[in-house]
Design an enzyme around this catalytic site. Structure first.
Site, PDB file in Angstrom:
ATOM      1  CD  GLU A 178      -8.426   7.140   9.710  1.00 54.18           C
ATOM      2  OE1 GLU A 178      -6.908   8.498   9.933  1.00 54.18           O
ATOM      3  OE2 GLU A 178      -8.156   6.433   9.965  1.00 54.18           O
ATOM      4  CB  SER A 179      -6.670   5.527   6.399  1.00 57.36           C
ATOM      5  OG  SER A 179      -7.680   4.584   6.273  1.00 57.36           O
ATOM      6  CE  LYS A 197      -7.676   1.701   1.283  1.00 54.41           C
ATOM      7  NZ  LYS A 197      -7.617   1.396   2.615  1.00 54.41           N
ATOM      8  CB  THR A 241     -10.055   0.505  11.084  1.00 51.98           C
ATOM      9  OG1 THR A 241     -10.526   1.148  12.276  1.00 51.98           O
ATOM     10  CG2 THR A 241      -8.628   0.987  10.589  1.00 51.98           C
ATOM     11  CG  ASP A 249      -2.415   4.251  -1.842  1.00 54.64           C
ATOM     12  OD1 ASP A 249      -3.038   4.194  -2.986  1.00 54.64           O
ATOM     13  OD2 ASP A 249      -2.133   3.123  -0.717  1.00 54.64           O
ATOM     14  CB  SER A 302      -0.633   0.198   0.840  1.00 53.50           C
ATOM     15  OG  SER A 302      -1.941   1.607   1.322  1.00 53.50           O
ATOM     16  CG  HIS A 303       0.152   3.856   2.593  1.00 51.97           C
ATOM     17  ND1 HIS A 303      -0.844   3.030   3.325  1.00 51.97           N
ATOM     18  CD2 HIS A 303       0.449   3.779   5.076  1.00 51.97           C
ATOM     19  CE1 HIS A 303      -0.976   1.973   4.393  1.00 51.97           C
ATOM     20  NE2 HIS A 303       0.076   3.322   5.700  1.00 51.97           N
ATOM     21  CG  ASP A 358      -6.198   1.297  -1.585  1.00 51.62           C
ATOM     22  OD1 ASP A 358      -4.754   1.506  -1.857  1.00 51.62           O
ATOM     23  OD2 ASP A 358      -6.271   0.224  -1.608  1.00 51.62           O
TER      24      ASP A 358
HETATM   25  C1  G1P Z   1      -4.530   1.444   8.852  1.00 49.88           C
HETATM   26  C2  G1P Z   1      -5.197   2.361   7.941  1.00 49.88           C
HETATM   27  C3  G1P Z   1      -7.248   1.795   7.448  1.00 49.88           C
HETATM   28  C4  G1P Z   1      -6.875   1.061   6.689  1.00 49.88           C
HETATM   29  C5  G1P Z   1      -5.718   0.110   6.646  1.00 49.88           C
HETATM   30  C6  G1P Z   1      -5.048   0.390   5.405  1.00 49.88           C
HETATM   31  O1  G1P Z   1      -4.259   0.673   9.084  1.00 49.88           O
HETATM   32  O2  G1P Z   1      -6.065   3.083   9.510  1.00 49.88           O
HETATM   33  O3  G1P Z   1      -7.960   2.201   7.744  1.00 49.88           O
HETATM   34  O4  G1P Z   1      -8.558   0.049   6.277  1.00 49.88           O
HETATM   35  O5  G1P Z   1      -4.857   0.910   6.611  1.00 49.88           O
HETATM   36  O6  G1P Z   1      -5.138   0.399   4.268  1.00 49.88           O
HETATM   37  P1  G1P Z   1      -4.203   0.537  10.559  1.00 49.88           P
HETATM   38  O7  G1P Z   1      -2.945   1.229   9.825  1.00 49.88           O
HETATM   39  O8  G1P Z   1      -4.294   1.481  11.150  1.00 49.88           O
HETATM   40  O9  G1P Z   1      -4.433  -0.322  10.799  1.00 49.88           O
HETATM   41 ZN    ZN Z   2      -3.136   1.631  -0.308  1.00 49.40          ZN
END
Ligand code: G1P
Ligand code: ZN
Length: 543
Positions: A364-365, A376, A344, A277, A113-114, A281
């Protein structure tokens, strides 16, 4: 074709309850490590013999090598057809779409991901099911169980196949199709949005910058925004996916997408700014001189989605993750549609989407999405915004100001403390959990606690219960605090503190969020003793 069975041993790694495995790239590169997890996936999902699988990733370092291994293992495990994005690329939402569209059994998506990429960065792998969404808890539980018991994996002795040319290769009983990763996604977007209205807006001089952060969305954004909608060349920057994301951190937050935030705050800002990102997504959107929190973006999209052709009939309902601000709940209230509050993580939206209970959802992320896929979708959110702006003929800043005037403003910020000592973070959470029964009625730095709990969710579709999803403290005047530990961090623990307050009075809306939330931030420190317990004087990331 020779199929080898290789002895292996159970691996450490996956946290139970998470939808995949995310580790340092070098961990995945250890001999047998990736193989082991892929075999655990194939067995955990009940076998892939005779099935169709979609395979692709965000192009980060090791993506191509991992895909070769997965292809060979899928062949050895009897898969019928593999649909692989050219160059090994699929953005996560595009993979979700292809799974749904082709009726595949599921997909293997490679991304962290990011998180940063490269040999010293992060890597990840997850399985999405036939609905196109992250595997539900029952399946991830099975996969996890396999990782702890596995003794061998199977792999075909074939040479690497070229991922660069579209075409079909047959390996034993498996057909491998290399496909254009962008094409099906473009048709999906064309069906949802009024492309002619958006193109007319660009033709009339509307300006935009989309920062693809050298990650998966680049080719999609370039094709759609510049190729089809006629935005001027150069609208999409950092458009070429690179194994190390150009040395950057593909997270569109104010720190890692600073250049875009600075541009949008400068006198020369274009009308609209957006970024996504690593795997495409997530999204953020910015107006000239206007920052939009992802929670507000979700609320405003819910209030305006009917302006785009794919959502003309309105929304069945909306959902947000618990830490996401309650701004969207107020829109749902006015629209007279249900609003769900889930733990989440995107997988909790899947059942609600599959059951037709919601049309739009978000976190929110920087995650927003709809029933068009089961992930997403960053570029989708950007296109929905463009569609809304084109129809309303107003700037993002004006739309936001009017939204706040109508619904009230929900001030919101998230403070992250990264790579905190894991034991200290657990102890901080345990202590808070212990305090919960004593909090209601207490006054903390001038704010009176109304209720306090550790969020638990009962899925309205299948009745499953998920507990311990974050400490939630509601105060009498509309303030709210949420504390939880990240489930995706790769180093120590990440403590996330979500801080919110509702302000109905428009005369008080033009205030900086950190200032407006000052008293709630103080209450967070007083309650959780963050400084003393983590040794940190300030959060690492403020969003
Ligand atoms: C984080 C984000 C959450 C998202 C997840 C995957 O998870 O806060 O909203 O669904 O990445 O992209 P966290 O590191 O808070 O568990
Ligand atoms: Zn991602």
């Amino acid at each position: 074709m020779n199929i080898r069975t290789v002895a292996t041993k159970p691996i450490e790694g996956q946290k139970p309850g998470t939808s995949g495995l995310r580790k340092k790239t070098r961990v995945f590169m250890q001999p047998g490590y990736l193989e082991n997890y892929v075999q655990a996936i194939f067995e955990g999902v009940g076998g892939v013999s005779g099935e169709t699988l979609v395979i692709g990733g965000d192009g980060r370092f090791f993506n191509d090598k991992a895909i070769q291994t997965i292809i060979k293992m899928a062949v050895a495990n009897g898969a019928k057809r593999l649909i692989v994005g050219r160059g090994g690329l699929f953005s996560t939402p595009a993979a979700s779409n292809v799974i749904r569209k082709t009726g595949a059994f599921g997909g293997v998506i490679l991304s962290a991901s990011h998180n940063p990429g490269g040999e010293d960065g992060d890597f990840g792998i997850k399985f999405n099911g036939a609905n196109g969404g992250p595997a539900p808890e029952g399946v991830t539980g099975e996969i996890f169980a396999r990782t702890t018991a596995i003794m061998e994996y199977r792999i075909a002795d074939v040479s690497d196949i070229s991922l660069d040319a579209i075409g079909t290769t047959v390996l034993g009983n498996t057909v491998v199709d290399i496909v254009d990763p962008v094409e099906d996604y473009v048709s999906l977007m064309e069906g949802l949005f009024d492309f002619d209205r958006i193109s007319a807006m660009f033709k009339a001089g509307f300006t935009m910058r989309f920062d693809a952060m050298h990650a998966a969305t680049g080719p999609y954004a370039k094709r759609i925004l510049e190729g089809i909608l006629g935005a001027p060349a150069g609208t999409v920057v950092n458009a070429v996916p690179l194994p190390d994301f150009g040395g950057g951190h593909p997270d569109p937050n104010p720190i890692y997408a600073k250049e875009l935030y600075d541009l949008m705050a400068s006198p020369g800002a274009p009308d609209f700014g957006a970024a996504s990102d690593g795997d495409g997504d997530r999204n953020i959107v910015l107006g000239r001189g206007a920052v939009v929190t992802p929670s507000d973006s979700l609320a405003m999209l819910a209030a305006n989605a009917h302006l785009a052709k794919g959502y003309r009939r309105g929304l069945a309902g909306v959902a947000r993750s618990m830490p996401t601000s309650r701004a969207v709940d107020r829109v749902a209230g006015k629209l007279g549609i249900p609003a769900f509050e889930t733990p989440t993580g995107w997988k909790f939206f899947g059942n609600l989407l599959d059951d037709g209970r919601i049309t739009l959802c978000g976190e929110e992320s920087a995650g927003t999405g709809s029933d068009h896929v089961r992930e997403k979708d960053g570029l989708w959110a950007v296109l929905l915004w463009l569609n809304i702006i084109a129809v309303r003929g107003e700037s993002l800043a004006d739309i936001q100001t009017k939204h706040w005037a109508e619904f009230g403003r929900t001030f919101y910020t998230r403070h992250d403390y990264e790579a905190v000592d894991a034991a200290a973070a657990e102890a901080l959470m345990d202590r808070l959990r212990g305090l919960l029964p004593t909090l209601p009625g207490q006054t903390v730095t001038g704010l009176t606690v109304e209720s306090a709990d550790d969020f638990a969710y009962t899925d309205p579709v299948d009745g499953s219960v998920t507990r311990k999803q974050g400490i939630r403290i509601l105060f009498a005047d509309g303030e709210r605090l949420v504390f939880r530990l990240s489930g995706t961090g790769t180093e120590g623990a990440t403590l996330r503190v979500y801080i919110e307050n509702f302000e109905p009075d428009p005369a008080k809306h033009a205030v900086d969020a950190q200032v407006a939330l000052g008293p709630v931030i103080q209450a967070a420190e007083a309650l959780a003793e963050i400084k003393a317990r983590t040794g940190r004087t300030a959060p690492d990331v403020v969003t």
